[in-house]
Design a protein around this motif. Structure first.
Motif, PDB file in Angstrom:
ATOM      1  N   ARG A  40       0.835  -1.208   0.000  1.00  0.00           N
ATOM      2  CA  ARG A  40       0.000   0.000   0.000  1.00  0.00           C
ATOM      3  C   ARG A  40       0.868   1.255   0.000  1.00  0.00           C
ATOM      4  N   GLU A  41       1.919   1.266   0.829  1.00  0.00           N
ATOM      5  CA  GLU A  41       2.794   2.430   0.899  1.00  0.00           C
ATOM      6  C   GLU A  41       3.580   2.614  -0.397  1.00  0.00           C
ATOM      7  N   ALA A  42       3.975   1.522  -1.037  1.00  0.00           N
ATOM      8  CA  ALA A  42       4.697   1.617  -2.307  1.00  0.00           C
ATOM      9  C   ALA A  42       3.802   2.202  -3.393  1.00  0.00           C
ATOM     10  N   LYS A  43       2.552   1.751  -3.434  1.00  0.00           N
ATOM     11  CA  LYS A  43       1.600   2.308  -4.415  1.00  0.00           C
ATOM     12  C   LYS A  43       1.365   3.792  -4.147  1.00  0.00           C
ATOM     13  N   GLN A  44       1.239   4.141  -2.869  1.00  0.00           N
ATOM     14  CA  GLN A  44       1.026   5.543  -2.516  1.00  0.00           C
ATOM     15  C   GLN A  44       2.248   6.377  -2.898  1.00  0.00           C
ATOM     16  N   ALA A  45       3.448   5.842  -2.665  1.00  0.00           N
ATOM     17  CA  ALA A  45       4.672   6.565  -3.017  1.00  0.00           C
ATOM     18  C   ALA A  45       4.758   6.778  -4.528  1.00  0.00           C
ATOM     19  N   ALA A  46       4.376   5.760  -5.310  1.00  0.00           N
ATOM     20  CA  ALA A  46       4.390   5.907  -6.768  1.00  0.00           C
ATOM     21  C   ALA A  46       3.393   6.976  -7.203  1.00  0.00           C
ATOM     22  N   SER A  47       2.222   6.966  -6.595  1.00  0.00           N
ATOM     23  CA  SER A  47       1.217   7.984  -6.910  1.00  0.00           C
ATOM     24  C   SER A  47       1.710   9.370  -6.511  1.00  0.00           C
ATOM     25  N   ASP A  48       2.330   9.465  -5.345  1.00  0.00           N
ATOM     26  CA  ASP A  48       2.840  10.752  -4.879  1.00  0.00           C
ATOM     27  C   ASP A  48       3.997  11.248  -5.740  1.00  0.00           C
ATOM     28  N   ALA A  49       4.839  10.318  -6.197  1.00  0.00           N
ATOM     29  CA  ALA A  49       5.935  10.707  -7.097  1.00  0.00           C
ATOM     30  C   ALA A  49       5.359  11.266  -8.390  1.00  0.00           C
ATOM     31  N   GLY A  50       4.285  10.651  -8.884  1.00  0.00           N
ATOM     32  CA  GLY A  50       3.606  11.188 -10.072  1.00  0.00           C
ATOM     33  C   GLY A  50       3.035  12.570  -9.802  1.00  0.00           C
ATOM     34  N   ALA A  51       2.495  12.770  -8.603  1.00  0.00           N
ATOM     35  CA  ALA A  51       1.962  14.090  -8.245  1.00  0.00           C
ATOM     36  C   ALA A  51       3.079  15.121  -8.206  1.00  0.00           C
ATOM     37  N   MET A  52       4.247  14.713  -7.742  1.00  0.00           N
ATOM     38  CA  MET A  52       5.383  15.642  -7.721  1.00  0.00           C
ATOM     39  C   MET A  52       5.781  16.019  -9.145  1.00  0.00           C
ATOM     40  N   ALA A  53       5.728  15.053 -10.051  1.00  0.00           N
ATOM     41  CA  ALA A  53       6.120  15.300 -11.442  1.00  0.00           C
ATOM     42  C   ALA A  53       5.117  16.193 -12.169  1.00  0.00           C
ATOM     43  N   THR A  54       3.851  16.098 -11.800  1.00  0.00           N
ATOM     44  CA  THR A  54       2.826  16.878 -12.498  1.00  0.00           C
ATOM     45  C   THR A  54       2.512  18.202 -11.814  1.00  0.00           C
ATOM     46  N   GLY A  55       3.105  18.438 -10.661  1.00  0.00           N
ATOM     47  CA  GLY A  55       2.871  19.691  -9.957  1.00  0.00           C
ATOM     48  C   GLY A  55       1.703  19.649  -8.996  1.00  0.00           C
ATOM     49  N   ALA A  56       1.093  18.488  -8.817  1.00  0.00           N
ATOM     50  CA  ALA A  56      -0.043  18.364  -7.897  1.00  0.00           C
ATOM     51  C   ALA A  56       0.420  18.027  -6.488  1.00  0.00           C
ATOM     52  N   PHE A  57       1.709  18.123  -6.242  1.00  0.00           N
ATOM     53  CA  PHE A  57       2.295  17.727  -4.964  1.00  0.00           C
ATOM     54  C   PHE A  57       1.731  18.515  -3.789  1.00  0.00           C
ATOM     55  N   GLY A  58       1.453  19.780  -3.971  1.00  0.00           N
ATOM     56  CA  GLY A  58       1.024  20.631  -2.865  1.00  0.00           C
ATOM     57  C   GLY A  58      -0.471  20.674  -2.621  1.00  0.00           C
ATOM     58  N   ASN A  59      -1.259  19.860  -3.321  1.00  0.00           N
ATOM     59  CA  ASN A  59      -2.712  19.843  -3.094  1.00  0.00           C
ATOM     60  C   ASN A  59      -3.019  19.574  -1.632  1.00  0.00           C
ATOM     61  N   LYS A  60      -4.229  19.960  -1.198  1.00  0.00           N
ATOM     62  CA  LYS A  60      -4.563  19.796   0.219  1.00  0.00           C
ATOM     63  C   LYS A  60      -4.531  18.341   0.671  1.00  0.00           C
ATOM     64  N   ASN A  61      -4.736  17.398  -0.241  1.00  0.00           N
ATOM     65  CA  ASN A  61      -4.638  15.978   0.108  1.00  0.00           C
ATOM     66  C   ASN A  61      -3.342  15.363  -0.402  1.00  0.00           C
ATOM     67  N   GLY A  62      -2.459  16.209  -0.915  1.00  0.00           N
ATOM     68  CA  GLY A  62      -1.223  15.717  -1.506  1.00  0.00           C
ATOM     69  C   GLY A  62      -0.189  15.340  -0.465  1.00  0.00           C
ATOM     70  N   PRO A  63       0.905  14.773  -0.948  1.00  0.00           N
ATOM     71  CA  PRO A  63       1.944  14.285  -0.047  1.00  0.00           C
ATOM     72  C   PRO A  63       2.660  15.391   0.715  1.00  0.00           C
ATOM     73  N   ALA A  64       2.594  16.626   0.253  1.00  0.00           N
ATOM     74  CA  ALA A  64       3.271  17.708   0.970  1.00  0.00           C
ATOM     75  C   ALA A  64       2.676  17.906   2.356  1.00  0.00           C
ATOM     76  N   GLN A  65       1.446  17.478   2.556  1.00  0.00           N
ATOM     77  CA  GLN A  65       0.783  17.628   3.852  1.00  0.00           C
ATOM     78  C   GLN A  65       1.210  16.550   4.843  1.00  0.00           C
ATOM     79  N   ASP A  66       1.818  15.489   4.364  1.00  0.00           N
ATOM     80  CA  ASP A  66       2.229  14.370   5.212  1.00  0.00           C
ATOM     81  C   ASP A  66       3.721  14.125   5.002  1.00  0.00           C
TER      82      ASP A  66
END
Length: 107
Positions: free
Chosen positions: A47-73
């Motif tokens: 589960r954490e690996a899948k979440q990390a892959a999704s979060d890495a994609g968010a970092m690449a697309t600029g969605a990293f700072g969304n309110k539910n994004g990984p920047a909050q955790d």
């Protein structure tokens, strides 16, 4: 001068306390058994690996700072950065190995 004293607990109160304590202990043992279970750990890691892959994609697309994004955790942000770093190490290592093989082949 007398001090007020509380009466000793009744046998029913003591029995109820013992039953409560047993239930709490059983719940704690169940939770520990689950947390230490290899299948639970494997599921959590997947589960954490899948979440990390999704979060890495968010970092690449600029969605990293969304309110539910990984920047909050901080833990999710760390995992995403580790995954990106590991990927870069593998890609760069592969590029170096291919370059060395090609140079040796030209020889």
């Amino acid at each position: 001068m007398s001090t007020p004293t509380t009466p000793p607990p009744s046998s029913h109160e003591l029995e109820a306390e013992v039953l409560r304590t047993r239930a709490e202990l059983a719940a704690a043992i169940d939770e520990l058994t689950t947390r230490l279970s290899p299948s639970y750990q494997a599921s959590r890691i997947a589960r954490e690996a899948k979440q990390a892959a999704s979060d890495a994609g968010a970092m690449a697309t600029g969605a990293f700072g969304n309110k539910n994004g990984p920047a909050q955790d901080p833990r999710r942000a760390r995992n995403a950065k580790l995954l990106i770093g590991a990927t870069l190490v593998v890609v760069l290592g592969t590029a170096v190995a291919v370059t060395a093989v090609l140079r040796r082949a030209r020889g």
